[in-house]
Design an enzyme around this catalytic site. Sequence first.
Site, PDB file in Angstrom:
ATOM      1  N   PHE A 136      98.655  40.134 101.907  1.00  0.00           N
ATOM      2  CA  PHE A 136      97.876  39.911 102.971  1.00  0.00           C
ATOM      3  C   PHE A 136      97.094  41.276 103.755  1.00  0.00           C
ATOM      4  O   PHE A 136      97.955  42.228 103.892  1.00  0.00           O
ATOM      5  CB  PHE A 136      98.667  39.390 104.212  1.00  0.00           C
ATOM      6  CG  PHE A 136      97.858  38.979 105.349  1.00  0.00           C
ATOM      7  CD1 PHE A 136      97.086  37.613 105.324  1.00  0.00           C
ATOM      8  CD2 PHE A 136      97.860  39.608 106.546  1.00  0.00           C
ATOM      9  CE1 PHE A 136      96.100  37.559 106.444  1.00  0.00           C
ATOM     10  CE2 PHE A 136      97.085  39.404 107.643  1.00  0.00           C
ATOM     11  CZ  PHE A 136      96.381  38.314 107.684  1.00  0.00           C
ATOM     12  N   ASP A 221      98.643  49.337 101.913  1.00  0.00           N
ATOM     13  CA  ASP A 221      98.434  48.614 103.100  1.00  0.00           C
ATOM     14  C   ASP A 221      99.770  48.853 103.878  1.00  0.00           C
ATOM     15  O   ASP A 221     100.611  47.942 103.613  1.00  0.00           O
ATOM     16  CB  ASP A 221      97.869  47.218 102.982  1.00  0.00           C
ATOM     17  CG  ASP A 221      97.907  46.584 104.243  1.00  0.00           C
ATOM     18  OD1 ASP A 221      98.210  46.806 105.459  1.00  0.00           O
ATOM     19  OD2 ASP A 221      97.101  45.282 104.179  1.00  0.00           O
ATOM     20  N   LYS A 250      98.711  47.689 113.708  1.00  0.00           N
ATOM     21  CA  LYS A 250      99.902  47.093 114.418  1.00  0.00           C
ATOM     22  C   LYS A 250     100.652  48.001 114.989  1.00  0.00           C
ATOM     23  O   LYS A 250     100.203  48.288 116.432  1.00  0.00           O
ATOM     24  CB  LYS A 250     100.772  46.387 113.270  1.00  0.00           C
ATOM     25  CG  LYS A 250      99.939  45.029 112.672  1.00  0.00           C
ATOM     26  CD  LYS A 250     101.235  43.959 112.102  1.00  0.00           C
ATOM     27  CE  LYS A 250     100.351  42.719 111.919  1.00  0.00           C
ATOM     28  NZ  LYS A 250      99.934  42.460 110.445  1.00  0.00           N
TER      29      LYS A 250
HETATM   30  C1  LIG Z   1      98.773  42.050 110.290  1.00  0.00           C
HETATM   31  C2  LIG Z   1      98.217  42.743 108.740  1.00  0.00           C
HETATM   32  C3  LIG Z   1      96.804  42.966 108.522  1.00  0.00           C
HETATM   33  C4  LIG Z   1      95.764  42.533 109.546  1.00  0.00           C
HETATM   34  O1  LIG Z   1      95.781  43.273 110.725  1.00  0.00           O
HETATM   35  P1  LIG Z   1      94.725  42.765 111.852  1.00  0.00           P
HETATM   36  O2  LIG Z   1      94.949  43.806 113.184  1.00  0.00           O
HETATM   37  O3  LIG Z   1      95.467  41.355 112.206  1.00  0.00           O
HETATM   38  O4  LIG Z   1      93.695  42.810 111.301  1.00  0.00           O
HETATM   39  C5  LIG Z   1      96.416  43.595 107.418  1.00  0.00           C
HETATM   40  N1  LIG Z   1      97.446  43.965 106.616  1.00  0.00           N
HETATM   41  C6  LIG Z   1      98.871  43.574 106.770  1.00  0.00           C
HETATM   42  C7  LIG Z   1      99.862  44.122 105.515  1.00  0.00           C
HETATM   43  C8  LIG Z   1      99.104  43.005 108.029  1.00  0.00           C
HETATM   44  O5  LIG Z   1     100.583  42.689 108.123  1.00  0.00           O
END
Ligand SMILES: *Cc1c(COP(=O)(O)O)cnc(C)c1O
Length: 400
Positions: A136, A221, A250
């Site tokens: 994700f 990420d 986050k």
């Molecule tokens: C939550 C998340 C995102 C997206 O972040 P947003 O602030 O919602 O755009 C991207 N990568 C990972 C691994 C995430 O957990």
Amino acid sequence: MNVNRALFDDVMVPNYNPAKMIPVKGEGSRVWDQEGKEYVDFAGGIAVNCLGHCHPAMVKALTEQGNKLWHLSNVFTNEPAIRLAKKLTDATFAERVYFANSGAEANEAALKLARRWALDKFGAEKNQIIAFNKGFHGRTFFTVTVGGQPAYSDGFGPKPGAVQHVDYNDLAALEKLMSEQTCAVMMEPLQGEGGVISPDAEFVKGVRALCDKYNALLIFDEVQTGFGRTGSLYAYQQLGVNPDILSTAKALGGGFPIGAMLTTTEIAQHLKPGTHGSTYGGNPLACAVAEAVFDVVNTDDVLTGVQKREQLFKAKLAEINEKYDIFKDIRGKGLLIGAELNDKFDGKARDFLNAAAEEGTMVLVAGPSVIRFTPSLIIPEQDIAEGLERFERAVAKLVG
Ligand SMILES: *Cc1c(COP(=O)(O)O)cnc(C)c1O
């Protein structure tokens, strides 16, 4: 005005389906709803509230900056942004920072940078991006396409091209797909949304080696794993592998929207003036709060505390499992913990989430069969104990 859940349905686009109750106040790892009912927060705003709710250092930074300077745009820089960038680069492999407002935006910048780097250095054919099934990376069209859940990217017309996926932890499959045309490999150093799935140590090293072999960039990420979540400032620091680009969001702002992309000077130079940007990116309010969060999180005290709390969670979850036989696996790292339901309760994670909320504990799910815990990194041990007692009551009711 009568502000309630029914009004939500009247005025909001229906892409979310939030809980029936509406939280109105938070302090530390406790939250209260409109009725005054209290909850222990093991969800932490989806791994965001790394210092719980209304941490004094964050409130102080926000109010001080709020009385000074709110916004300028990137026509000007500002002191909090420069300070935060300096601290992030001092604490990581990175030498350069780009600020954004969310995880998706940080990833969008990472992917655009990788493409531009490859175009400048090797030409237009080097454009392939490889990512992992169940991964994700956010909800912009580029990032959701790179994410490994077609259900999230389908239904919006033609997708950005040259994006391919293989299974996580399958090095052979990755090797088969890679070539000199590979521009970047993007991965989470522990898949969060996909079910709290750790990488094999050999896998991460293998991905790095393949990227080196084919002159491809490795993008980590760390939007969910970063900022102390797994017990080090970033998860890569425990894996023995450096990425070329890292995204963080986050927990970076602890509840204030901010994201960042970190990279080396060599790679960063390909985002020349005018190639990318954001009105709010590097906003003084966001950066002032993130700096305050950084100063608390990036300490031995907090980071070793995460590992201790991980043990408390896992031990109590194992104890609950002994009694009720509901999990087939309890996993994850630091305070990114997943408990996968066994076949008897397959697909029922949301029922556990609802039952837990009923008893006064907020938890998350990660897919249909995994219950996820991403509490504050400094959650008091007493709150862990009490929250898990409530969770156990919910389990007892559900399992009957
Ligand atoms: C939550 C998340 C995102 C997206 O972040 P947003 O602030 O919602 O755009 C991207 N990568 C990972 C691994 C995430 O957990």
